[in-house]
Design a protein around this motif. Structure first.
Motif, short mmCIF file in Angstrom:
data_model
loop_
_atom_site.label_atom_id
_atom_site.label_comp_id
_atom_site.label_asym_id
_atom_site.label_seq_id
_atom_site.Cartn_x
_atom_site.Cartn_y
_atom_site.Cartn_z
N THR A 145 0.82 -1.21 0.00
CA THR A 145 0.00 0.00 0.00
C THR A 145 0.85 1.26 0.00
O THR A 145 0.43 2.31 -0.50
CB THR A 145 -0.93 0.02 1.23
N SER A 146 2.06 1.18 0.54
CA SER A 146 2.92 2.35 0.64
C SER A 146 3.62 2.70 -0.68
O SER A 146 4.39 3.66 -0.73
CB SER A 146 3.99 2.14 1.72
N ALA A 147 3.33 1.97 -1.73
CA ALA A 147 3.94 2.27 -3.03
C ALA A 147 3.47 3.64 -3.54
O ALA A 147 2.45 4.17 -3.11
CB ALA A 147 3.58 1.17 -4.04
N ASN A 148 4.24 4.20 -4.45
CA ASN A 148 3.90 5.47 -5.11
C ASN A 148 3.72 6.63 -4.13
O ASN A 148 2.84 7.48 -4.30
CB ASN A 148 2.62 5.29 -5.95
N GLY A 149 4.55 6.64 -3.09
CA GLY A 149 4.56 7.78 -2.18
C GLY A 149 3.48 7.79 -1.11
O GLY A 149 3.35 8.78 -0.39
N VAL A 151 2.15 5.13 5.15
CA VAL A 151 1.48 4.13 5.97
C VAL A 151 2.16 4.09 7.33
O VAL A 151 3.38 3.92 7.41
CB VAL A 151 1.50 2.73 5.32
N LEU A 152 1.37 4.26 8.40
CA LEU A 152 1.91 4.26 9.76
C LEU A 152 1.34 3.08 10.51
O LEU A 152 0.12 2.92 10.58
CB LEU A 152 1.54 5.56 10.47
N CYS A 153 2.20 2.26 11.07
CA CYS A 153 1.74 1.05 11.76
C CYS A 153 2.16 1.09 13.22
O CYS A 153 3.35 1.14 13.54
CB CYS A 153 2.33 -0.19 11.07
N VAL A 196 -3.57 9.61 4.96
CA VAL A 196 -2.52 8.74 5.52
C VAL A 196 -3.18 7.46 6.03
O VAL A 196 -4.22 7.51 6.67
CB VAL A 196 -1.78 9.45 6.67
N LYS A 197 -2.56 6.34 5.78
CA LYS A 197 -3.12 5.07 6.25
C LYS A 197 -2.57 4.76 7.63
O LYS A 197 -1.38 4.49 7.79
CB LYS A 197 -2.79 3.94 5.28
N PHE A 198 -3.45 4.81 8.64
CA PHE A 198 -3.08 4.49 10.01
C PHE A 198 -3.48 3.05 10.30
O PHE A 198 -4.61 2.64 10.02
CB PHE A 198 -3.80 5.41 11.00
#
Length: 267
Positions: A105-109, A112-114, A141-143
């Motif tokens: 999912t973190s591709a192309n800039g 992603v925060l885990c 932003v994907k949390f």
């Protein structure tokens, strides 16, 4: 007699007249080049690419009306991007979904925060609610969050909470502990401030909301290598070691960020 660069002979000129030689390249005067460069430089807006916190640093050098206009423009762009965002909540992750939900999912800039946590930790309990609120504030932003040992085998409880920051399919930073997030006073504002300093989000806050002691620490808890990866077990020795796959060799990195291509395997 030596000729100056660009000069031609009478013979060359005759041959060009009859089409036997290629036309002489047109020489652009230096003054024309300089004028074009100056006009191009005047069209470049040096402030147009600045983020909100960078604009704030120019308060003493730029007129207030100009600065306000740029800040409003940046906020409008930010809100437009937020409207098109696709996240807005904290999603769960486990070992078997880590590669798909975090790395890929973190591709192309994409940021992603885990958050890795343990339920028994009071520090982890402190960051839960602010983490949820921050996810709503910044839906672009994907949390994510997951029980530490369900994501990384044998992950030490003492290294939680741990935030793994991913972008372009790589773990670019890890922040261990609660200190950088404001300690016991951790809030969504503290998270927003830290993420803005990392260039992950924009903020309109002018002052660090964290307690002075935590702000002064400046992320001392984020040092790479605060925890170690488990080393891969190999069967036998000698030739068996030489037969290790290229994937394993590639993933044995010194930066001590967990390589998600190894999560999902038993070390």
């Amino acid at each position: 007699m030596a000729m100056c660069p660009g000069d031609t002979t009478e013979w060359d000129d005759i041959q060009r007249k009859f089409g036997n030689f290629a036309p002489k390249p047109k020489v652009i005067p230096q003054r024309v080049i300089e004028k074009a460069l100056q006009e191009a430089a005047e069209k470049v807006d040096a402030m147009d690419h600045l983020r909100l916190h960078e604009l704030t640093q120019l308060e003493d050098a730029v007129e207030e009306d100009t600065l306000v206009a740029y800040r409003n423009k940046r906020m409008a762009e930010f809100k437009k991007a937020q409207g098109a965002a696709k996240f807005g909540e904290v999603l769960r992750v486990i070992r078997t979904t880590f590669v798909r939900e975090v790395t890929e999912t973190s591709a192309n800039g994409q940021w992603v925060l885990c958050l890795l946590y343990v339920d028994s930790s009071s520090a982890c309990q402190t960051i839960f609610r602010p983490w949820e609120e921050a996810a709503k504030r910044f839906p672009a932003v994907k949390f994510m969050k997951g029980v530490a040992t369900e994501v990384v085998e044998n992950f030490p409880d003492s290294s939680t909470p741990a935030i793994l920051v991913y972008r372009d399919e790589d773990c670019v930073k890890q922040i261990i502990g609660l200190d950088e997030w404001g300690g016991s006073r951790c809030s969504a504002d503290c998270i927003e401030w830290v993420l803005s300093k990392e260039g992950i989000v924009d903020t309109d806050m002018d002052e660090d909301p964290r307690p002075a002691s935590d702000a002064a620490a400046g992320g001392s808890s984020s040092a790479q290598g605060a925890f170690k990866r488990a080393e891969p077990k190999r069967r036998g020795g000698g030739d068996d070691e030489d037969s290790a796959s290229e994937d394993e060799r590639k993933n044995e990195r010194d930066d001590r960020c967990y390589q998600s291509t190894r999560i999902g395997r038993r070390f």
